[in-house]
Write an enzyme that holds these catalytic residues in place. Structure first.
Site, mmCIF file in Angstrom:
data_model
loop_
_atom_site.group_PDB
_atom_site.id
_atom_site.type_symbol
_atom_site.label_atom_id
_atom_site.label_comp_id
_atom_site.label_asym_id
_atom_site.label_seq_id
_atom_site.Cartn_x
_atom_site.Cartn_y
_atom_site.Cartn_z
ATOM 1 N N CYS A 119 -0.142 -14.048 7.296
ATOM 2 C CA CYS A 119 -0.389 -14.883 6.129
ATOM 3 C C CYS A 119 -0.987 -13.988 5.044
ATOM 4 O O CYS A 119 -2.118 -13.509 5.175
ATOM 5 C CB CYS A 119 -1.347 -16.006 6.508
ATOM 6 S SG CYS A 119 -1.680 -17.181 5.190
ATOM 7 N N CYS A 144 23.078 7.849 24.209
ATOM 8 C CA CYS A 144 23.371 6.473 23.819
ATOM 9 C C CYS A 144 22.473 6.048 22.664
ATOM 10 O O CYS A 144 21.252 6.112 22.750
ATOM 11 C CB CYS A 144 23.160 5.545 25.014
ATOM 12 S SG CYS A 144 23.362 3.800 24.614
#
Length: 293
Positions: A119, A144
């Site tokens: 917030c 990978c």
């Protein structure tokens, strides 16, 4: 570890603040609910610290919690520091670079799948459109690309990662073509990072610590030219830094076979490869962190 870990750090350059901005950012105030310019704001880009310009949040992590202040369910790795609030009940969030007050973070409200709500006071933020972001890029290949991305996207100051292919001759290669071999392409990760919070050397050090740089044309169980290790440098600075790190590792007895190549065209991989482990709830099987420096 940063490249300047043993060097005195220059003072952080900060921006001048108005009295109201100082009240919130420096003296931990709160702007009036529903009054901030970014509460209902939805443009694409990043949100930066108004005091020091560090990139703090991505627009893709912003959501409407109807609380009266901008809400985010994730931050840029390492950009936001969390500390117990003086009231003993809440957790304050500040810019990790300059210490400027941002707001508070809450967990367990179930607004999004991440179950987290940053917030933030709009007055603590600036917004930068995607086209004007002051970021830098780096390209790493180490087997990978799922696992390489998994670790690099969690590094401090990383704004975005994309997996794709580099180093070959085929234009717009597909995963099937690259996997079959013969295109010359390597599975590669593009890293976009905030130079105010990290640098190329920090990322390159991590790169060498999340894979085995002594393996040729493979990484763990993945074998083939498309899995060879490489750094595709964008300038002489990146090349010199990579060469320095390779020398350090060789001096430690590692037979580093990682290649250094000038960066060619980066071809983005198919969407289902992006953030693969995060999107599928899995963990890397062929990469792991090993301290080498």
């Amino acid at each position: 570890m940063t490249s300047n870990a043993e060097q005195p750090q220059p003072p952080i350059k900060t921006n001048p603040l108005t009295p109201e901005e100082a009240r919130v950012i420096l003296h931990k105030g709160t702007e009036q609910a529903f009054s901030g310019k970014y509460y209902k704001f939805g443009d694409k880009g990043v949100y930066t610290c108004k005091h020091c310009d560090a990139i703090l949040f991505r627009s893709s992590d912003k959501f409407d919690s109807e609380c009266g202040w901008p809400s985010f369910d994730n931050d840029i790795p390492g950009a936001v520091k969390k500390t117990p609030d003086a009231d003993g009940r809440r957790t304050e969030i500040v810019c990790n670079r300059c210490g400027g007050h941002l707001g508070h973070v809450f967990h367990g409200e179930r607004f999004t799948a991440k179950n987290t709500r940053y917030c933030v006071n709009s007055i603590s933020l600036n917004f930068v459109p995607s086209s004007k972001m002051k970021v830098e890029k780096a390209y790493f290949a180490a087997g990978c690309f799922w696992g390489v991305e998994y670790y690099l996207e969690r590094a401090k100051g990383v704004v975005a990662t994309t997996v794709g292919y580099m180093g070959g001759m085929t234009k717009n290669p597909t995963y099937r073509q690259v996997s079959a071999g013969g295109t010359g392409h390597i599975e590669t990760v593009e890293v976009v990072y905030d130079p105010l919070q990290t640098d190329f050397e920090s990322l390159a050090r991590l790169f060498f610590e999340i894979h085995d740089p002594t393996q040729t044309d493979r990484q763990g169980p993945d074998i083939g030219e498309q899995y060879r290790g490489a750094i595709f440098y964008l300038n002489d600075g990146q090349k010199n830094t990579a060469e320095k790190l390779i020398r350090l590792l060789r001096n430690k007895g590692l037979n580093v076979v990682t290649k250094l190549e000038a960066a060619p065209t980066f071809w983005k991989a198919e969407d289902y490869h992006q953030q693969y482990y995060d999107n599928n709830g899995k963990q890397p099987y062929c990469h792991a962190y090993t301290k080498r420096f």
